[in-house]
Write an enzyme that holds these catalytic residues in place. Sequence first.
Site, short mmCIF file in Angstrom:
data_model
loop_
_atom_site.label_atom_id
_atom_site.label_comp_id
_atom_site.label_asym_id
_atom_site.label_seq_id
_atom_site.Cartn_x
_atom_site.Cartn_y
_atom_site.Cartn_z
CG ASP A 49 -11.62 50.85 16.94
OD1 ASP A 49 -11.91 49.95 16.12
OD2 ASP A 49 -10.72 50.74 17.80
CG ASP A 50 -13.93 55.24 18.88
OD1 ASP A 50 -13.91 54.07 19.34
OD2 ASP A 50 -13.07 56.09 19.17
CG HIS A 100 -15.19 49.95 20.30
ND1 HIS A 100 -14.02 49.31 20.62
CD2 HIS A 100 -14.86 51.27 20.26
CE1 HIS A 100 -13.04 50.19 20.77
NE2 HIS A 100 -13.53 51.39 20.57
CG HIS A 104 -15.35 54.49 23.59
ND1 HIS A 104 -14.24 55.15 24.05
CD2 HIS A 104 -14.94 53.81 22.49
CE1 HIS A 104 -13.22 54.89 23.25
NE2 HIS A 104 -13.61 54.08 22.30
CG HIS A 189 -10.26 55.99 15.94
ND1 HIS A 189 -8.91 55.79 15.75
CD2 HIS A 189 -10.58 55.36 17.10
CE1 HIS A 189 -8.43 55.09 16.78
NE2 HIS A 189 -9.43 54.82 17.60
ZN ZN Z 1 -12.60 53.27 20.72
#
Ligand code: ZN
Length: 220
Positions: A49-50, A100, A104, A189
Amino acid sequence: MKLFSRDLDSSKVKSHSWKVKPPLVFRWLFPSTIWRIPVNSKRVFITFDDGPIPEVTPWVVDKLRQYGAKATFFCVGDNVQKHPNVFGLLADSDMAVGNHTFYHSKAWSVSLKEYHKSIDMCTSLVNSNLFRPPHGQLFPWMIPALRRKFSKIVMWDILSMDYDASLTADDVFNNVVTRVKPGSVIVFHDSLKAWPRLENALPRILKSLSDQGYTMDVIK
Ligand SMILES: [Zn+2]
């Protein structure tokens, strides 16, 4: 998340480990989201993620390749816009991508309108049927509208906690390898926050999963 916190025997359980596996109440609240994927072979689903960011994402892709592993990257639209070449690398490497949101955005902090705007801005850059809510934040009544935009809302089975500066790389390694089972959806992440632990833990985790006979596949 504090709502579900409880006292733990800290002599046995490293900090926050109740978070590593999501409490069952979440799964009851969100039955139409994906927590684990039914499989009939030793397959697991690694997710990041991210990202994408130049400092971490290409390194992650390189490590995955070394183990013949594929993963699903839940991208932040803002990062995709800033780093289109890094985003392009994911498609070129046969990785999967998911939405996503652009900023965020946290569902418990912004209006529903802002939330969907952030999702749609990400959609304009990331073509995917997969969505993961930032911080896992959702309300049950949000699901129908999200399901109209995405065929799969992907939560997780195991949170590596790689972003937690109070943990060591060994903790992150143990969070994953002691809990993994066929069909697990594992969260990492590709972020600067996670990097101090990810750099050491990810190669060891990939090796361990590979040695245990797991294949690492994308979510479709
Ligand atoms: Zn995230």
